[in-house]
Motif scaffolding. Structure first.
Motif, short mmCIF file in Angstrom:
data_model
loop_
_atom_site.label_atom_id
_atom_site.label_comp_id
_atom_site.label_asym_id
_atom_site.label_seq_id
_atom_site.Cartn_x
_atom_site.Cartn_y
_atom_site.Cartn_z
N ALA A 56 -13.34 63.61 85.40
CA ALA A 56 -12.21 62.65 85.73
C ALA A 56 -11.08 62.84 84.94
N SER A 57 -11.42 62.96 83.79
CA SER A 57 -10.26 63.32 82.69
C SER A 57 -10.62 63.81 81.57
N THR A 58 -9.76 64.44 80.99
CA THR A 58 -10.16 64.78 79.56
C THR A 58 -8.88 63.93 78.71
N ASP A 59 -9.48 62.95 78.10
CA ASP A 59 -8.48 62.03 77.31
C ASP A 59 -7.67 62.67 76.11
N ARG A 145 -10.11 52.72 74.23
CA ARG A 145 -9.95 54.01 74.78
C ARG A 145 -9.70 53.85 76.40
N ARG A 146 -10.48 53.00 77.04
CA ARG A 146 -10.61 53.08 78.43
C ARG A 146 -9.08 52.49 78.71
N GLU A 147 -8.58 51.55 78.27
CA GLU A 147 -7.27 50.88 78.31
C GLU A 147 -6.42 51.91 78.50
N ARG A 148 -6.27 52.71 77.20
CA ARG A 148 -5.20 53.82 76.96
C ARG A 148 -5.31 54.82 78.21
N ARG A 149 -6.49 54.97 78.54
CA ARG A 149 -7.01 56.07 79.69
C ARG A 149 -6.35 55.55 80.88
N ASN A 150 -6.66 54.33 81.40
CA ASN A 150 -5.88 53.72 82.39
C ASN A 150 -4.53 53.71 82.49
N GLU A 151 -3.89 53.24 81.07
CA GLU A 151 -2.29 53.35 81.09
C GLU A 151 -1.72 54.63 81.49
N ARG A 152 -2.47 55.70 80.79
CA ARG A 152 -1.88 57.10 80.98
C ARG A 152 -1.98 57.50 82.40
N ARG A 153 -3.29 57.22 83.22
CA ARG A 153 -3.40 57.77 84.34
C ARG A 153 -2.32 57.13 85.31
N GLU A 155 0.58 56.36 84.35
CA GLU A 155 1.86 57.15 83.92
C GLU A 155 1.88 58.58 84.68
N SER A 156 0.70 59.12 84.74
CA SER A 156 0.32 60.48 85.43
C SER A 156 0.78 60.28 87.05
N GLN A 157 0.26 59.05 87.44
CA GLN A 157 0.46 58.94 89.19
C GLN A 157 1.96 58.70 89.29
N LYS A 158 2.76 58.05 88.42
CA LYS A 158 4.07 57.77 88.49
C LYS A 158 5.05 59.38 88.53
N MET A 159 4.51 59.98 87.48
CA MET A 159 5.16 61.42 87.48
C MET A 159 4.73 62.47 88.65
N ALA A 160 3.57 62.24 89.19
CA ALA A 160 3.04 63.00 90.36
C ALA A 160 3.95 62.68 91.66
N LYS A 161 4.09 61.15 91.53
CA LYS A 161 5.07 60.78 92.77
C LYS A 161 6.42 61.15 92.80
N MET A 162 7.06 61.09 91.49
CA MET A 162 8.47 61.32 90.95
C MET A 162 8.69 63.00 91.36
N PHE A 163 7.58 63.62 90.93
CA PHE A 163 8.07 65.26 91.19
C PHE A 163 7.46 65.92 92.37
#
Length: 166
Positions: A56-59, A145-153, A155-163
């Motif tokens: 699911a992710s590589t943190d 670490r899970r909280e940071r992972r969810n925050e990063r995810r 952000e990644s979803q926002k970037m995917a939508k933006m680009f």
């Protein structure tokens, strides 16, 4: 579902680094090391869940020391935390100069896997419990670490939508 110790999922793989594994500087390609890390982490996750898993992710993968042609690497991983259908796996990589016997931790990583049921959908996995001091430290830091992972995810979803995909 019965809890399992972290040690049940421990997985170890050793490989020698050969010229095709290396870049022009004679050091192991980062992507090759990441493939070893993902392989060990996936086996650890399957050993814990006894189900198919997907990454699911590589943190993080922190490359701490270069690995040279002729060195060996020992990649070791185990499940450090469980949350319903997902598992966090910690992996450390120790390089060894085979001619010198010098050993150094050269990389660490955290990955997350999701267990899949027979229907291909996420499925519940057993809880874990730590036994050693190292396992306890990793277990206690997992929620942060899970909280940071969810925050990063997010952000990644926002970037995917933006680009977008075009």
């Amino acid at each position: 579902m019965e809890k399992k110790p972290c040690s049940n999922s421990r997985t170890v793989k050793t490989a020698q680094i050969l010229p095709p594994d290396a870049n022009a500087y004679g050091t192991l390609f980062g992507g090759k090391l990441m493939a070893h890390i993902d392989d060990v982490a996936a086996i650890s996750a399957v050993r814990h869940a006894r189900k198919s898993v997907v990454t699911a992710s590589t943190d993080s993968v922190d490359f701490l020391q270069p690995v040279k042609v002729g060195d060996s690497i020992c990649v070791e991983g185990f499940v450090t935390a469980v949350h319903n259908t997902s598992m966090e796996v910690f992996v450390k990589v120790v390089k060894e100069g085979l001619l010198t016997a010098e050993k150094t931790v050269c990389a660490t990583a955290f990955l997350t896997f999701v267990a899949l049921g027979e229907n291909g959908k996420p499925d519940i996995v057993p809880r874990i419990y730590p036994e050693t001091e190292q396992e306890k430290v990793l277990f206690e830091g997992a929620s942060r670490r899970r909280e940071r992972r969810n925050e990063r995810r997010k952000e990644s979803q926002k970037m995917a939508k933006m680009f977008g995909s075009e």
